[in-house]
Design an enzyme around this catalytic site. Structure first.
Site, mmCIF file in Angstrom:
data_model
loop_
_atom_site.group_PDB
_atom_site.id
_atom_site.type_symbol
_atom_site.label_atom_id
_atom_site.label_comp_id
_atom_site.label_asym_id
_atom_site.label_seq_id
_atom_site.Cartn_x
_atom_site.Cartn_y
_atom_site.Cartn_z
ATOM 1 N N ASP A 161 -54.727 -22.998 -18.062
ATOM 2 C CA ASP A 161 -56.174 -23.141 -17.922
ATOM 3 C C ASP A 161 -56.625 -22.490 -16.621
ATOM 4 O OD1 ASP A 161 -54.878 -25.281 -16.399
ATOM 5 O OD2 ASP A 161 -56.895 -26.072 -16.067
ATOM 6 N N SER A 162 -57.788 -21.820 -16.661
ATOM 7 C CA SER A 162 -58.396 -21.198 -15.484
ATOM 8 C C SER A 162 -57.421 -20.193 -14.856
ATOM 9 C CB SER A 162 -58.832 -22.281 -14.500
ATOM 10 O OG SER A 162 -59.669 -21.764 -13.501
ATOM 11 N N ALA A 163 -56.989 -20.426 -13.606
ATOM 12 C CA ALA A 163 -56.019 -19.520 -12.997
ATOM 13 C C ALA A 163 -54.729 -19.484 -13.806
ATOM 14 C CB ALA A 163 -55.730 -19.944 -11.563
ATOM 15 N N TYR A 189 -57.194 -21.332 -21.758
ATOM 16 C CA TYR A 189 -58.352 -22.200 -21.593
ATOM 17 C C TYR A 189 -59.196 -21.704 -20.420
ATOM 18 C CZ TYR A 189 -56.268 -25.736 -24.691
ATOM 19 O OH TYR A 189 -55.737 -26.415 -25.765
ATOM 20 N N HIS A 287 -66.569 -25.835 -16.648
ATOM 21 C CA HIS A 287 -65.245 -25.406 -16.210
ATOM 22 C C HIS A 287 -64.413 -26.610 -15.755
ATOM 23 C CE1 HIS A 287 -62.514 -22.196 -14.904
ATOM 24 N NE2 HIS A 287 -62.137 -23.060 -13.972
#
Length: 321
Positions: A161-163, A189, A287
């Protein structure tokens, strides 16, 4: 499709409550200095008791897994029943914070939903370890996991997810080029994928929705060595000379997120070169909502959706001649 200002979506009810709570504390927090160490302690906490999250699983193993320079902490989540496939999961946190604790419940649920073993991996963080340290660690972990995958049927997927979604996409590029196993799937994600390339959602949702464009810039400053790195495909996969041949992608963006258009745009770029790319956006999400699954129903739904997609990908892999 990118969401421009004329189609500005609003966050869901629980997200609005959370954003209102954070706004009410903003002035107080601004007066209290935070060290990077204290931020990491604060944000590497689970949103649900870890012991309860682990109960529905057969086992959770605490491991040390190879990185580029040393053995790194990891957790292996093994569901009940016949385990088919194994997933390398990279946590988010802007390459700067979060870790095995913050994503414990997510990985528990993902293992249950997918029927696969899930390895959550603690790569080195910036700014102490800037790009490409995290990539090199995750590449080493994936190589190790590929050697162990026979225990779960032989197939491997990457997720994050994200990074962590960024790192999963980067690993898919490296694997396509022979620096990694043949991947069954990449599950991303709300990933960060565009680096220096701008998208409309960075302005549309750049303020007031948890993750801000200013915070994105700060994370980038901690992670990269020079501005040129923001055009390196191992930081921004959209800059890869070709995306052809990478693993099929399942991308789950958040609707009210500066990174929304990066996820949808990457899916379009993959489809343009014949790579299957599925996009599922849950309405009103912000987010980081996976980390809030205990209070945001869409968080649970997104994990279940990703798990079903992984289950199907591993089933399809077994059916191949």
């Amino acid at each position: 499709m990118a969401l421009g200002p004329e189609r500005r979506a609003g966050p869901g009810f629980m997200a609005r409550l959370l954003l209102r709570h954070l706004a009410s504390r903003a002035t107080t927090r601004a007066r209290v200095p935070h060290s990077l160490e204290s931020i990491r302690r604060l944000l590497d906490r689970p949103c649900f008791p870890q012991r309860l999250s682990s109960l529905p699983l057969r086992r959770v193993l605490h491991l040390r897994v190879p990185g580029a320079t040393e053995l790194r902490p990891a957790r292996l989540y093994i569901p009940h029943g016949r385990v088919r496939g194994v997933v390398l999961f990279m946590h988010g946190g802007g390459f700067v914070h979060c870790g095995l604790n913050s994503h414990h419940g997510i990985c528990c649920r993902l293992a249950r939903a997918s029927g696969a073993a899930v390895l959550s991996y603690d790569y080195r963080l910036a700014p102490e370890h800037r790009f490409p340290a995290a990539v090199e660690d995750c590449r080493a972990a994936l190589a190790w996991l590929a050697g162990e995958a026979w225990r779960w049927g032989g197939r491997v997927a990457v997720a994050g997810d994200s990074a962590g979604g960024n790192l999963a996409a980067v690993l898919a590029l490296l694997a396509r080029d022979g620096d990694g196993p043949d991947l069954a799937m990449q599950l991303l994600y709300y990933p960060s994928l565009y680096g220096a390339r701008d998208v409309p959602s960075r302005q549309t949702y750049g303020h007031g929705y948890m993750l801000t464009t200013r915070l994105l810039e700060w994370y980038a400053q901690q992670y990269v060595r020079t501005p040129d790195d923001l055009r390196d495909p191992l930081v921004a996969p959209i800059f890869a000379p070709s995306l052809s041949g990478v693993a099929p992608a399942v991308i789950v963006p958040a609707e009210c997120d500066p990174l929304h258009d990066e996820g949808t745009g990457y899916a379009e770029a993959l489809r343009a070169v014949g790579v299957p790319a599925t996009v599922r956006c849950f309405p009103g999400t912000i987010h980081g909502y996976l980390n809030l699954y205990s209070i945001m129903p869409w968080g649970k739904a997104a994990i279940r959706f990703g798990g079903r997609q992984l289950r199907a990908a591993f089933a399809d892999s077994r059916a191949r001649p």
